[in-house]
Design a protein around this motif. Structure first.
Motif, short mmCIF file in Angstrom:
data_model
loop_
_atom_site.label_atom_id
_atom_site.label_comp_id
_atom_site.label_asym_id
_atom_site.label_seq_id
_atom_site.Cartn_x
_atom_site.Cartn_y
_atom_site.Cartn_z
N PRO A 89 36.96 46.34 75.48
CA PRO A 89 36.08 45.28 74.60
C PRO A 89 35.55 44.24 75.54
O PRO A 89 36.22 43.53 76.35
CB PRO A 89 36.99 45.09 73.67
CG PRO A 89 38.16 46.13 73.46
CD PRO A 89 38.10 46.73 74.92
N PHE A 90 34.22 43.93 75.08
CA PHE A 90 33.58 42.72 75.67
C PHE A 90 32.66 42.18 74.52
O PHE A 90 32.41 42.59 73.57
CB PHE A 90 33.03 43.11 76.95
CG PHE A 90 31.50 44.20 76.59
CD1 PHE A 90 30.60 43.84 76.56
CD2 PHE A 90 32.02 45.66 76.56
CE1 PHE A 90 29.52 44.71 76.17
CE2 PHE A 90 31.19 46.55 76.48
CZ PHE A 90 29.94 46.12 76.16
N ARG A 91 32.23 40.82 74.66
CA ARG A 91 31.26 40.19 73.99
C ARG A 91 30.14 40.45 74.79
O ARG A 91 29.89 40.49 75.96
CB ARG A 91 31.49 38.78 73.70
CG ARG A 91 32.73 38.70 72.89
CD ARG A 91 33.22 37.16 72.39
NE ARG A 91 34.20 37.17 71.39
CZ ARG A 91 35.57 37.23 71.70
NH1 ARG A 91 36.03 37.16 73.06
NH2 ARG A 91 36.68 37.29 70.74
N ALA A 150 29.32 39.51 78.42
CA ALA A 150 29.47 37.81 78.73
C ALA A 150 30.77 37.68 79.59
O ALA A 150 31.66 38.56 79.43
CB ALA A 150 29.95 37.00 77.34
N GLN A 151 30.90 36.73 80.31
CA GLN A 151 32.10 36.41 81.25
C GLN A 151 33.19 36.21 80.33
O GLN A 151 32.84 35.50 78.83
CB GLN A 151 31.72 35.38 81.97
CG GLN A 151 30.73 35.69 83.11
CD GLN A 151 31.17 36.77 83.95
OE1 GLN A 151 32.44 37.00 84.53
NE2 GLN A 151 30.23 37.67 84.09
N THR A 155 28.37 35.99 67.27
CA THR A 155 28.61 36.10 68.74
C THR A 155 30.18 36.43 68.98
O THR A 155 30.49 36.55 70.24
CB THR A 155 28.27 34.65 69.13
OG1 THR A 155 29.01 33.68 68.52
CG2 THR A 155 26.92 34.37 68.98
N ARG A 156 31.09 36.40 68.07
CA ARG A 156 32.61 36.65 68.31
C ARG A 156 32.80 38.04 68.27
O ARG A 156 34.01 38.42 68.39
CB ARG A 156 33.36 35.68 67.34
CG ARG A 156 33.34 34.44 67.47
CD ARG A 156 34.13 33.63 66.48
NE ARG A 156 35.59 33.77 67.02
CZ ARG A 156 36.62 33.09 66.42
NH1 ARG A 156 36.39 33.06 64.98
NH2 ARG A 156 37.77 33.40 66.75
N ALA A 157 31.98 39.17 67.67
CA ALA A 157 32.00 40.18 67.91
C ALA A 157 32.33 41.00 69.24
O ALA A 157 31.73 40.35 70.27
CB ALA A 157 30.81 41.03 67.27
N ARG A 158 33.22 41.72 69.39
CA ARG A 158 33.13 42.46 70.72
C ARG A 158 32.92 44.08 70.69
O ARG A 158 33.13 44.63 69.47
CB ARG A 158 34.77 42.50 71.02
CG ARG A 158 35.23 41.11 71.43
CD ARG A 158 36.44 41.04 72.03
NE ARG A 158 37.68 41.77 71.28
CZ ARG A 158 38.91 42.37 72.05
NH1 ARG A 158 38.98 42.02 73.25
NH2 ARG A 158 39.70 42.67 71.26
N LEU A 173 29.93 53.93 70.95
CA LEU A 173 30.05 52.41 70.82
C LEU A 173 31.07 52.19 69.65
O LEU A 173 30.80 52.43 68.71
CB LEU A 173 28.51 51.75 70.76
CG LEU A 173 27.86 51.54 71.93
CD1 LEU A 173 26.36 51.24 71.79
CD2 LEU A 173 28.62 50.44 73.02
N PHE A 174 32.02 51.35 69.93
CA PHE A 174 32.71 50.77 68.94
C PHE A 174 32.60 49.22 69.10
O PHE A 174 32.33 48.61 69.86
CB PHE A 174 34.35 51.15 69.46
CG PHE A 174 35.03 52.42 68.80
CD1 PHE A 174 35.73 52.53 67.85
CD2 PHE A 174 34.21 53.44 69.43
CE1 PHE A 174 36.38 53.65 67.52
CE2 PHE A 174 34.69 54.70 68.89
CZ PHE A 174 35.77 54.92 68.17
#
Length: 250
Positions: A73-75, A141-142, A8-11, A216-217
């Motif tokens: 970048p975002f989660r 995610a926010q 879940t910490r991947a961006r 997508l990175f």
């Protein structure tokens, strides 16, 4: 690394990246010393006049790979899967039409970067980025309270603060400026000038960028190098699944 191992910490980010077969991809990857798709080390040139190795001047952009940001970048939001993101990204890419983008090397503050050579190209890239952001916004995610506080502590205009709170990033829409970073922040003006001169000689030979795809990175975990996960052809390109391509990085 398999995408199934991303936590879940991947961006994730949507970047412009030149096609892997293009001279632009080869030149940019060599400059940064890393191919973000294969993960392979590249031999960097050494512009004459530098007193330090080029690698010491490009460590920040090297981690992100050769790219121009479209969606920062975002989660992923809760219950959004990697496949959801890939499907939505591919669908968005097929709404876009390829075009050629003349570029120039310039200094942006203490950085050296490529940017559109004219206002028309700048506006075209702003439209592409806005379209991608709006298409994928529901999947992100926010920002965490810590991330938000860190960004709000930076010197931002009221408009940028509003964009940050609504879209998770302050430099979107009218505040967006497309660029492809060529250096870390460099306090030495002579170093900036040397890098700028090197690229101003070579950019005309490479010609315009073909804006015919995005990518997508993924940052698998905080602080790790970003890798190119999937390429996203624009309309008229041939879709491909890089998960079946042995050259793709996980």
């Amino acid at each position: 690394m398999s995408d199934a191992a991303w936590g879940t910490r991947a961006r994730f980010a949507v970047y412009y990246a030149p096609s892997r077969e293009s001279a632009w991809w080869q030149a940019g990857s060599a400059w940064l010393g890393r191919d973000a798709q294969s993960g392979e080390h590249c031999v960097s040139p050494q512009p004459p006049g530098l007193t330090r190795p080029l690698a010491a001047l490009t460590d920040a952009p090297r981690r992100y790979g050769w790219h121009g940001t479209l969606v920062a970048p975002f989660r992923l939001a809760d219950n959004v899967t990697h496949d959801d993101l890939l499907a939505a990204s591919r669908a968005w890419a097929l709404t876009q039409h390829p075009f050629a983008l003349p570029v120039e090397a310039a200094t942006l503050g203490d950085f050296v970067a490529l940017r559109p050579a004219d206002a028309h190209g700048d506006a075209c890239m702003r439209e592409v980025a806005a379209s991608a952001l709006q298409s994928l916004d529901a999947l992100r995610a926010q920002p965490s309270a810590a991330d938000l506080a860190r960004r709000l502590a930076a010197p931002l205009s009221e408009r940028q603060r509003m964009l940050l709170l609504q879209w998770g990033y302050p430099y979107v829409f009218d505040e967006f400026r497309f660029h492809m970073t060529l250096s870390s922040s460099l306090a030495d003006a002579d170093e900036r000038a040397t890098l700028l001169a090197w690229w101003r000689q070579r950019t005309p030979r490479l010609g315009p960028l073909a804006i015919d795809q995005a990518a997508l990175f993924v940052e698998p975990a905080p602080g790790e190098p970003f890798v190119l996960w999937q390429r996203l052809p624009f309309r008229g390109g041939e879709p491909r699944d890089d998960r079946n391509d042995s050259s793709a990085t996980r």
